[in-house]
Design a protein around this motif. Structure first.
Motif, PDB file in Angstrom:
ATOM      1  N   LYS A 159       0.825  -1.223   0.000  1.00 23.28           N
ATOM      2  CA  LYS A 159       0.000   0.000   0.000  1.00 23.28           C
ATOM      3  C   LYS A 159       0.854   1.267   0.000  1.00 23.28           C
ATOM      4  O   LYS A 159       0.539   2.237  -0.660  1.00 23.28           O
ATOM      5  CB  LYS A 159      -0.899   0.006   1.233  1.00 23.28           C
ATOM      6  N   LYS A 160       1.949   1.252   0.752  1.00 23.11           N
ATOM      7  CA  LYS A 160       2.757   2.460   0.859  1.00 23.11           C
ATOM      8  C   LYS A 160       3.500   2.746  -0.439  1.00 23.11           C
ATOM      9  O   LYS A 160       3.794   3.888  -0.755  1.00 23.11           O
ATOM     10  CB  LYS A 160       3.758   2.285   2.004  1.00 23.11           C
ATOM     11  N   LEU A 168      -0.978 -13.077  -0.486  1.00 19.57           N
ATOM     12  CA  LEU A 168      -2.353 -12.743  -0.862  1.00 19.57           C
ATOM     13  C   LEU A 168      -3.264 -12.733   0.357  1.00 19.57           C
ATOM     14  O   LEU A 168      -4.010 -11.788   0.579  1.00 19.57           O
ATOM     15  CB  LEU A 168      -2.824 -13.765  -1.900  1.00 19.57           C
ATOM     16  N   TYR A 169      -3.191 -13.788   1.175  1.00 16.27           N
ATOM     17  CA  TYR A 169      -4.111 -13.905   2.306  1.00 16.27           C
ATOM     18  C   TYR A 169      -3.486 -13.370   3.586  1.00 16.27           C
ATOM     19  O   TYR A 169      -2.298 -13.553   3.820  1.00 16.27           O
ATOM     20  CB  TYR A 169      -4.506 -15.371   2.495  1.00 16.27           C
ATOM     21  N   HIS A 170      -4.308 -12.740   4.388  1.00 14.69           N
ATOM     22  CA  HIS A 170      -3.941 -12.291   5.728  1.00 14.69           C
ATOM     23  C   HIS A 170      -2.857 -11.217   5.721  1.00 14.69           C
ATOM     24  O   HIS A 170      -2.273 -10.938   6.754  1.00 14.69           O
ATOM     25  CB  HIS A 170      -3.492 -13.462   6.609  1.00 14.69           C
ATOM     26  N   SER A 171      -2.552 -10.655   4.573  1.00 17.47           N
ATOM     27  CA  SER A 171      -1.615  -9.537   4.577  1.00 17.47           C
ATOM     28  C   SER A 171      -2.425  -8.254   4.578  1.00 17.47           C
ATOM     29  O   SER A 171      -3.371  -8.112   3.814  1.00 17.47           O
ATOM     30  CB  SER A 171      -0.709  -9.572   3.352  1.00 17.47           C
ATOM     31  N   TYR A 172      -2.048  -7.340   5.469  1.00 18.96           N
ATOM     32  CA  TYR A 172      -2.808  -6.106   5.575  1.00 18.96           C
ATOM     33  C   TYR A 172      -2.254  -5.018   4.673  1.00 18.96           C
ATOM     34  O   TYR A 172      -2.772  -3.924   4.630  1.00 18.96           O
ATOM     35  CB  TYR A 172      -2.845  -5.628   7.038  1.00 18.96           C
ATOM     36  N   ARG A 210      -2.976  -6.644  -4.369  1.00 16.53           N
ATOM     37  CA  ARG A 210      -3.155  -7.925  -5.077  1.00 16.53           C
ATOM     38  C   ARG A 210      -2.967  -7.740  -6.579  1.00 16.53           C
ATOM     39  O   ARG A 210      -3.906  -7.739  -7.353  1.00 16.53           O
ATOM     40  CB  ARG A 210      -4.520  -8.501  -4.751  1.00 16.53           C
ATOM     41  N   LEU A 257       3.070  -1.660  15.215  1.00 13.35           N
ATOM     42  CA  LEU A 257       2.294  -2.872  14.963  1.00 13.35           C
ATOM     43  C   LEU A 257       1.428  -3.287  16.152  1.00 13.35           C
ATOM     44  O   LEU A 257       0.486  -4.048  15.988  1.00 13.35           O
ATOM     45  CB  LEU A 257       3.237  -4.019  14.574  1.00 13.35           C
ATOM     46  N   LEU A 308       4.172   1.489   8.602  1.00 12.09           N
ATOM     47  CA  LEU A 308       2.890   1.834   7.985  1.00 12.09           C
ATOM     48  C   LEU A 308       2.793   3.344   7.802  1.00 12.09           C
ATOM     49  O   LEU A 308       3.548   4.109   8.401  1.00 12.09           O
ATOM     50  CB  LEU A 308       1.748   1.326   8.865  1.00 12.09           C
ATOM     51  N   TRP A 367      -2.454   5.501   9.236  1.00 14.07           N
ATOM     52  CA  TRP A 367      -2.999   4.140   9.341  1.00 14.07           C
ATOM     53  C   TRP A 367      -3.850   4.020  10.602  1.00 14.07           C
ATOM     54  O   TRP A 367      -3.484   4.520  11.658  1.00 14.07           O
ATOM     55  CB  TRP A 367      -1.841   3.142   9.395  1.00 14.07           C
ATOM     56  N   PRO A 392      -1.885  -3.645  13.361  1.00 15.50           N
ATOM     57  CA  PRO A 392      -2.192  -4.890  12.656  1.00 15.50           C
ATOM     58  C   PRO A 392      -1.754  -6.177  13.351  1.00 15.50           C
ATOM     59  O   PRO A 392      -2.350  -7.208  13.099  1.00 15.50           O
ATOM     60  CB  PRO A 392      -1.475  -4.726  11.310  1.00 15.50           C
ATOM     61  N   LEU A 393      -0.743  -6.164  14.181  1.00 15.34           N
ATOM     62  CA  LEU A 393      -0.345  -7.432  14.782  1.00 15.34           C
ATOM     63  C   LEU A 393      -1.142  -7.754  16.044  1.00 15.34           C
ATOM     64  O   LEU A 393      -0.944  -8.783  16.659  1.00 15.34           O
ATOM     65  CB  LEU A 393       1.156  -7.469  15.070  1.00 15.34           C
ATOM     66  N   ARG A 394      -2.066  -6.861  16.420  1.00 10.33           N
ATOM     67  CA  ARG A 394      -2.978  -7.239  17.495  1.00 10.33           C
ATOM     68  C   ARG A 394      -3.935  -8.295  16.969  1.00 10.33           C
ATOM     69  O   ARG A 394      -4.306  -8.284  15.809  1.00 10.33           O
ATOM     70  CB  ARG A 394      -3.758  -6.009  17.970  1.00 10.33           C
ATOM     71  N   LYS A 395      -4.331  -9.168  17.881  1.00 12.83           N
ATOM     72  CA  LYS A 395      -5.125 -10.312  17.446  1.00 12.83           C
ATOM     73  C   LYS A 395      -6.510  -9.913  16.941  1.00 12.83           C
ATOM     74  O   LYS A 395      -7.087 -10.600  16.103  1.00 12.83           O
ATOM     75  CB  LYS A 395      -5.264 -11.311  18.598  1.00 12.83           C
ATOM     76  N   TYR A 425      -7.240  -7.239  15.273  1.00 12.66           N
ATOM     77  CA  TYR A 425      -7.166  -6.279  14.168  1.00 12.66           C
ATOM     78  C   TYR A 425      -7.981  -6.797  12.986  1.00 12.66           C
ATOM     79  O   TYR A 425      -7.875  -7.967  12.613  1.00 12.66           O
ATOM     80  CB  TYR A 425      -5.724  -6.052  13.742  1.00 12.66           C
ATOM     81  N   ASP A 435      -9.551  -5.233   9.071  1.00 14.12           N
ATOM     82  CA  ASP A 435      -9.933  -4.139   8.177  1.00 14.12           C
ATOM     83  C   ASP A 435     -10.629  -4.750   6.975  1.00 14.12           C
ATOM     84  O   ASP A 435     -10.686  -5.971   6.820  1.00 14.12           O
ATOM     85  CB  ASP A 435      -8.720  -3.276   7.799  1.00 14.12           C
ATOM     86  N   PHE A 451      -9.723  -4.736   4.016  1.00 15.52           N
ATOM     87  CA  PHE A 451      -8.792  -5.041   2.924  1.00 15.52           C
ATOM     88  C   PHE A 451      -8.308  -6.489   2.986  1.00 15.52           C
ATOM     89  O   PHE A 451      -8.213  -7.177   1.974  1.00 15.52           O
ATOM     90  CB  PHE A 451      -7.605  -4.082   2.982  1.00 15.52           C
ATOM     91  N   MET A 452      -8.024  -6.955   4.203  1.00 14.24           N
ATOM     92  CA  MET A 452      -7.441  -8.292   4.363  1.00 14.24           C
ATOM     93  C   MET A 452      -8.373  -9.379   3.853  1.00 14.24           C
ATOM     94  O   MET A 452      -9.571  -9.304   3.988  1.00 14.24           O
ATOM     95  CB  MET A 452      -7.154  -8.552   5.845  1.00 14.24           C
ATOM     96  N   LEU A 453      -7.756 -10.397   3.253  1.00 13.74           N
ATOM     97  CA  LEU A 453      -8.507 -11.548   2.775  1.00 13.74           C
ATOM     98  C   LEU A 453      -8.275 -12.729   3.697  1.00 13.74           C
ATOM     99  O   LEU A 453      -7.162 -12.952   4.147  1.00 13.74           O
ATOM    100  CB  LEU A 453      -8.035 -11.947   1.377  1.00 13.74           C
ATOM    101  N   GLU A 454      -9.337 -13.476   3.967  1.00 19.23           N
ATOM    102  CA  GLU A 454      -9.198 -14.730   4.704  1.00 19.23           C
ATOM    103  C   GLU A 454      -8.864 -15.829   3.715  1.00 19.23           C
ATOM    104  O   GLU A 454      -9.383 -15.854   2.597  1.00 19.23           O
ATOM    105  CB  GLU A 454     -10.514 -15.081   5.401  1.00 19.23           C
ATOM    106  N   ARG A 455      -8.009 -16.748   4.153  1.00 18.65           N
ATOM    107  CA  ARG A 455      -7.721 -17.879   3.273  1.00 18.65           C
ATOM    108  C   ARG A 455      -8.921 -18.810   3.273  1.00 18.65           C
ATOM    109  O   ARG A 455      -9.385 -19.225   4.332  1.00 18.65           O
ATOM    110  CB  ARG A 455      -6.485 -18.632   3.767  1.00 18.65           C
ATOM    111  N   PRO A 456      -9.478 -19.120   2.076  1.00 17.07           N
ATOM    112  CA  PRO A 456     -10.630 -20.034   2.059  1.00 17.07           C
ATOM    113  C   PRO A 456     -10.196 -21.415   2.548  1.00 17.07           C
ATOM    114  O   PRO A 456      -9.141 -21.906   2.152  1.00 17.07           O
ATOM    115  CB  PRO A 456     -11.033 -20.069   0.594  1.00 17.07           C
ATOM    116  N   LYS A 469       2.252 -11.569  10.431  1.00 13.77           N
ATOM    117  CA  LYS A 469       0.809 -11.794  10.525  1.00 13.77           C
ATOM    118  C   LYS A 469       0.415 -13.021   9.699  1.00 13.77           C
ATOM    119  O   LYS A 469      -0.395 -13.832  10.136  1.00 13.77           O
ATOM    120  CB  LYS A 469       0.072 -10.550  10.016  1.00 13.77           C
TER     121      LYS A 469
END
Lengths: 223, 166, 386
Positions: free
Chosen positions: A88-89, A121-125, A129, B127, B143, B147, B151-154, B156, B158, B160-165, C69
């Protein structure tokens, strides 16, 4: 592209035979463009080592395809090789760099990260992509990171696109992006052979003489 | 090219005597048994004084702050600060754990003891959102300045983030 | 140009008054994130007065991908491949650091063959990494030839890796419980052929760059980092050793087969750019020594003791292990609350801690010296940002 080329279609097309002449000029212009791509040195991560440094260095020798004149300034470059993850940055900086490049400009996205975000791709803030969310991409070269040969294949694909691509009468035409993945069943040796053949076709050096000079290295690199 | 400017001046202590020595300096320090290396848990109030002692004590000499990070224990409401210390002069290691409250994480900065802490603390601030008092330049490190969240807090999240299916 | 002329020039440059009679003022210049000599996307905000650097403020995060993360959402095998992409020039050492902490946490065993292979390939990659550094270092100083020489010889080693490992850069080879593939039957012969070519080439490197008077003038006395500063700023690896501190985890806490091979730890005396250069050149020779001792003595055995498909479970606790990459101490911390995924993973990366040496060493010098200092720190930016 310039005063002459911008006004050329308007001046030539009404003349008898002007269309044919314009086509011939198009071919010359596109041929020159395809064979003198100046890349911008833009590497963010691992891919930079493979596709910029290793490809530009002695063994893979990007210079064979006229694309070795790496420029640190976007103003002097017409090919942006995105080598690495875009976060993003960095995204606004990438956009700025691309906008600073003069038309016609071309973009090759190399590696999984620049294509889709790859392993991040996943879990990166932060990971974007795919670089095509920021700028339009012409050729995608898959790999993590792609081998130098893969980039050469992508570059040849781009050169083909340019040769068949925009004409002076229709400048700035939107190009369709291409995936320069090796076709199924194609091996590395075939790519190398094809590249060697290409070089042979357009060779202007005395290969026999060059072979004796490079003999010591050739034996070393074949270990 | 063989001499060292920083000679090995001390003696490496084994885990037991190291912890015993630290408990002598700071009786409130407790052994943390679930670590593979010598580790102590120190109450926040005692930590700045103990840090200075760890650095300066002649038989401890923890000269290198190898790393500083944090663990977010969301269920107990604590952020646990982790300091991995190495003594290049003696050759022993110590990990120090310090708890700060998750809803108001404030800790003293250790820049004065180990200068590298300045940037390691900035990373933890970025973080995890831990505030360090007396830090010379507490800004986000990785960041963007605007921002939202840490983000490293449990917890967190937003959009934007994607969950792994699965 | 001989040494005397260069020294006189330098003395005259240094004697120039920093404030001219016309009066100057400080100004800020951004170096990066798109700059050829920051080796990636590092951004330095420079406070300059003419050519003199008054302050260096590194700005990070242009390649911060959130690896820690992602690790929290991966299982213990999946997180290994992410480490390839931190310090990609020491990919094998990074794999090993993650593997080491997972093996320690899950109490997994290895055999001597696995350890020998790991030590061998990691040491080869140290040479591989330093070859690239040498080429780029020359390029940053304005000499283009080293880049071609370095890469020419690096490609031979890349082919060796490719035969056994399959990858050229990101290896994902060292895994919890073993290594991904057994070594190629030709590996030993390949490496011997490489060493036969490379050993004379290393002397050629010295003749080309080390003995060049311009290079010496640009490096000697430039960017001095004292031992005390180096330790205080968390520097490790060749940067720390160049400052005179003989700290090398391969010696201090031997892992793999490092306890069984003979090698020296090269140490500098002044901590200037030249020492950092010389230490790395010496390290290549020491790595060759280690490789030669291991080559003919790889024990027989299995290359994988745990099936790759087997799930790894770790009991609750905190583990930390570290090793020496080509750039310094890489630590991996693992926090588990039980189960198949870590609760928290943290990587102590050498480049993140080495970077800050630039803030003290470059201050007061010139912009051209800053480039030499940056290059002598041998930074890999994704390893800083993670």
């Amino acid at each position: 592209m310039g005063l002459v080329t911008d006004n050329l279609p308007g001046a030539l097309l009404p003349l008898p035979g002007g269309g044919a002449l314009l086509t011939a000029i198009d071919q010359v212009v596109n041929w020159s463009r395809a064979n003198s791509l100046w890349p911008l040195t833009f590497g963010t991560s691992c891919c930079a080592i493979e596709v910029m440094m290793a490809t530009g260095a002695a063994r893979h020798d990007l210079a064979r395809f006229g694309a070795e004149v790496a420029r640190p300034s976007p103003r002097q470059a017409d090919l942006l090789i995105i080598a690495g993850t875009i976060v993003k940055k960095m995204a606004p900086r990438l956009r700025t760099l691309w906008e600073q490049m003069a038309e016609p400009r071309y973009v090759i996205a190399t590696g999984s990260c620049a294509i889709s975000g790859g392993p991040f791709l996943y879990h990166s803030y932060t990971t974007i992509r795919g670089a095509d969310e920021v700028i339009p991409v012409d050729v995608y070269v898959p790999g993590c990171p792609p081998r130098p040969e893969a980039l050469l294949y992508g570059l040849l694909t781009l050169q083909k696109m340019i040769r068949e691509g925009t004409t002076l009468a229709r400048p700035g035409e939107v190009r369709k992006p291409v995936l320069a993945a090796l076709p199924d069943g194609m091996t590395l040796h075939q790519v190398r052979a094809e590249i060697a053949e290409l070089v042979q076709e357009t060779a202007t050096v005395d290969r026999a003489a060059a072979a004796t000079v490079g003999a010591s290295y050739a034996s070393a690199s074949r270990v | 090219m063989a001499t060292s400017l920083l000679p090995v001046s001390g003696q490496a202590l084994d885990a037991q005597s190291l912890v015993a020595k630290i408990q002598k300096l700071c009786p409130a320090a407790q052994l943390r048994p679930d670590c593979d290396r010598p580790a102590v848990k120190v109450p926040l109030a005692h930590w700045p004084v103990l840090a200075q002692q760890l650095f300066a004590s002649a038989d401890l000499l923890f000269d290198l702050l190898e790393t500083h990070t944090a663990i977010d224990w969301v269920q107990t409401g604590q952020i646990e600060l982790v300091y991995v210390l190495t003594s290049l002069q003696c050759g022993h290691h110590l990990t120090v754990f310090v708890d700060v409250a998750r809803d108001n994480p404030v800790a003293p900065s250790l820049c004065a003891v180990w200068p590298i802490a300045q940037w390691q603390e900035r990373e933890v601030f970025d973080l995890f959102g831990v505030h360090y008092t007396d830090h010379p330049d507490l800004r986000r490190l990785f960041l963007d300045d605007d921002w939202q969240g840490f983000p490293l807090r449990k917890d967190y999240a937003d959009d934007f983030m994607l969950e792994r299916p699965s | 140009m001989n040494a005397t002329v260069a020294t006189t020039l330098r003395a005259r440059l240094d004697a120039l008054p920093s404030q001219s009679l016309l009066g100057t003022q400080e100004y800020f210049v951004n170096m990066g994130p798109q700059h050829p000599s920051t080796h990636g996307v590092l951004r330095l905000v420079l406070k300059l007065d003419g050519e003199t650097v008054h302050q260096v403020i590194p700005v990070l995060g242009y390649i911060h991908r959130g690896i820690e993360k992602i690790c929290e959402h991966s299982n213990y095998r999946q997180l290994v491949h992410l480490t390839d992409r931190m310090d990609y020039l020491s990919a094998l050492a990074n794999n090993w650091a993650a593997t080491m902490v997972v093996e320690k946490a899950a109490a997994m065993e290895t055999n001597s063959r696995i350890e020998a292979i790991r030590t061998l390939v990691t040491e080869l990659q140290r040479i591989h990494s330093h070859q690239l550094w040498w080429g780029v270092f020359g390029m940053d100083l304005g000499a283009f030839t080293p880049f071609f020489y370095g890469f020419r010889d690096r490609e031979i080693l890349t082919d060796v890796f490719e035969r056994t490992i399959g990858g050229r850069l990101t290896m994902n080879y060292i895994q919890p419980g073993g290594v991904m593939h057994d070594i190629h039957p030709e590996l030993v012969a390949d490496v011997k052929a490489f060493l036969a070519v490379f050993k004379p080439r290393l002397d050629e490197y010295e003749a080309l760059l080390s003995e060049n008077v311009i290079v010496q003038e640009r490096l000697r006395g430039v960017g001095v980092l004292t031992a005390q500063d180096a330790v205080a700023l968390g520097a490790t690896g060749p940067v720390l050793r160049a400052s005179g501190v003989a700290h090398d985890l391969r010696k201090a806490e031997p892992y793999g087969l490092y306890g069984q091979v003979a090698f020296d730890v090269p140490v500098g005396s002044r901590g200037d750019c030249w020492d950092r250069y010389a230490v790395r050149m010496q390290e290549m020779r020491q790595s060759i020594r280690i490789v030669e001792q291991l080559l003919d003595n790889i024990p027989e055995g299995k290359h994988f003791l745990v099936k790759p498909a087997a799930k790894i479970k770790v009991k609750p606790g905190v583990w930390y292990s570290h090793l020496e990459t080509a750039r310094g101490v890489l630590g991996a911390m693992l926090v588990s609350t039980g189960g198949e995924a870590p609760y928290r993973v943290h990587f102590r990366t050498p480049n993140f801690n080495n970077l800050w040496a630039v803030t003290t060493t470059a201050t007061g010098g010139r912009v051209a010296d800053l480039v030499a200092i940056l290059s002598s720190l041998d930074l890999v930016i994704p390893d800083i940002d993670r």
